[in-house]
Design an enzyme around this catalytic site. Structure first.
Site, short mmCIF file in Angstrom:
data_model
loop_
_atom_site.label_atom_id
_atom_site.label_comp_id
_atom_site.label_asym_id
_atom_site.label_seq_id
_atom_site.Cartn_x
_atom_site.Cartn_y
_atom_site.Cartn_z
N SER A 1 43.73 60.77 84.48
CA SER A 1 43.78 61.29 83.29
C SER A 1 45.20 62.04 82.47
CB SER A 1 42.28 61.69 82.20
OG SER A 1 41.21 61.10 82.15
N LYS B 1 46.93 59.52 81.06
CA LYS B 1 46.91 59.08 79.41
C LYS B 1 48.30 59.67 78.91
CE LYS B 1 41.49 59.15 79.26
NZ LYS B 1 41.21 59.18 80.31
N TYR C 1 35.74 62.21 73.87
CA TYR C 1 36.94 61.80 75.10
C TYR C 1 36.62 60.39 75.70
CZ TYR C 1 40.06 62.54 78.62
OH TYR C 1 40.96 62.67 79.52
N GLU D 1 47.06 67.65 74.98
CA GLU D 1 46.24 68.95 74.22
C GLU D 1 46.74 69.87 73.97
OE1 GLU D 1 42.07 68.44 76.62
OE2 GLU D 1 42.53 66.38 76.65
N LYS E 1 47.25 68.62 80.38
CA LYS E 1 46.23 68.38 80.45
C LYS E 1 45.78 68.15 82.06
CE LYS E 1 43.89 63.65 79.26
NZ LYS E 1 42.67 64.48 79.71
N THR E 2 44.76 67.96 81.91
CA THR E 2 43.65 67.76 83.27
C THR E 2 43.26 66.50 83.61
OG1 THR E 2 41.73 67.76 82.29
CG2 THR E 2 42.19 69.18 82.27
N SER F 1 41.34 63.15 86.92
CA SER F 1 40.59 63.47 88.34
C SER F 1 40.22 61.99 88.08
CB SER F 1 39.28 64.09 88.18
OG SER F 1 39.23 65.47 87.31
#
Length: 380
Positions: free
Chosen positions: A81, A84, A167, A289, A332-333, A335
């Site tokens: 992600s 994104k 989300y 974020e 931002k994470t 996976s």
């Protein structure tokens, strides 16, 4: 920043009077990363930090257990992600170029959605997960390119548009799809031929070319079985990017200092760093974020927690949107089934970190590494 230069530390007892050069940044990164590698059973990890425009790379373990090929700064990882943020930058670029308006209703951009809930849902609401409760994933029966439009046509909101954050891959995915549609190109082409070259990224892909497959790390799931991301509806838009530590840290630097980019792209990055609403201490940007900096570890963990990702939250809109602030941590994470990524940077301090691993390990461990390293970089 002279103190960030390599320090010569004499280790006389260990090296018979020889001096061994030790990099203080490497010491900090090793101390944060190595325990996590062991604890989580991660085969390989690439970490890059940027400090005052200088890049540092730290590589651990192997890209593939089967070949024992070591990780390098050019190893390609799935970033899930974090993709994104690239999608959001493309959408913001479309707006800055006059091709798209974030305030438009989705069905105005895509006539196939007319007569559906998307007559009342804006492009911006899709880009900020506030369309009304689109789920985290597509239902299995709609998770393919030929079925996804029928899913949107029949979908019914759970909340009034703009009232809650939930989300969602289908939300951000449609955001990217509409952006590419407004540019008159398929999404893959808009990213590959327009956005990535304009950002100066030469080692970032939606589909890894055959001649680069030797650099593509093997991912491992929770059972340590080999796995790579598979196809799905709007996969490229929501979680499809593969990149290296070299390109990802360059992407961070472009976000921190966009002045070298063309004007519409500078404007696009500013849009992605703007705040659109708040949930607790997190401010939602486009893709990114945002948090006020300095931030405590507990606050950063809360903003990247499972409840934040999986549960609906009422939002407080910022009208007008808040322009990029002086003291922000942007993160931002990301996976996939076999990979875990995290990106965090503080533009006002000119520091950033990217963490790429070929295992999907807990977000909390990634946050702890980054918070520790960034805090140490400021104090060095």
């Amino acid at each position: 920043m002279d103190r960030l230069k390599t320090l010569a530390v004499c280790l006389g007892l260990l090296t018979a009077g020889q001096c061994v050069a030790q990099d203080p940044i490497e010491s900090v990164v090793n101390a944060a990363v190595k325990p996590v590698l062991q604890k989580e059973g991660i085969a390989g990890m690439a970490v890059a930090v940027t400090v005052n425009g200088k890049q540092h790379f730290f590589n651990y373990g192997v890209a593939s257990k089967e070949t024992a090929k070591p990780v390098t700064e050019n190893t390609l990882f799935e970033i899930g992600s974090v993709s994104k943020t690239y999608t959001a930058t493309l959408a913001a670029y479309a707006q800055a170029s006059g091709k798209l308006s974030l305030s438009d209703k989705a069905s105005h951009i895509l006539p196939a959605l007319r007569g559906s809930a998307f007559d009342n849902i804006s492009v911006l609401q899709l880009g900020t997960y506030s369309a009304g409760g689109l789920p985290l994933q597509f239902p299995a029966e709609f998770d393919s390119p030929d079925k996804m439009l029928s899913y949107y046509q029949q979908w019914k909101p759970l909340f009034p548009a703009g009232s809650h954050r939930l989300y969602s891959n289908p939300s951000l995915g449609l955001f990217g799809y509409l952006a590419a549609h407004s540019l008159g190109q398929p999404f893959d082409e808009a990213m590959t031929n327009t956005l990535l070259p304009k950002l100066g990224l030469k080692h970032t892909y939606l589909k890894v070319p055959q001649d680069q497959m030797g650099l593509y790390a093997q991912g491992y799931n929770k059972d340590d079985k080999p796995v790579r991301v598979g196809p799905g509806a709007l996969d490229a838009e929501a979680y499809g990017v593969k990149t290296s530590a070299t390109d990802l840290i360059a992407y961070v630097e472009a976000n921190m200092k966009p002045s070298r980019l063309e004007k519409p792209l500078q404007q696009a990055i500013a849009l992605t760093h703007s705040g659109y609403y708040t949930v607790d201490n997190m401010t939602q940007g486009l893709g990114w974020e945002l948090y006020r900096y300095p931030i405590t570890l507990d606050q950063l963990l809360a903003g990247n927690s499972t409840p934040m990702a999986m549960e609906p939250h009422k939002v407080q809109w910022l009208n007008p949107p808040q322009p990029p602030m002086e003291n922000l941590l942007i993160n931002k994470t990301g996976s996939t089934g076999g990979f875990g990524a995290y990106v965090a940077f503080v533009p006002s301090k000119d520091i950033g970190i990217v963490i790429l691993a070929n295992k999907n390990y807990p977000n909390a461990e990634r946050i702890k590494i980054a918070h520790h390293v960034l805090s140490a970089l400021i104090s060095l």
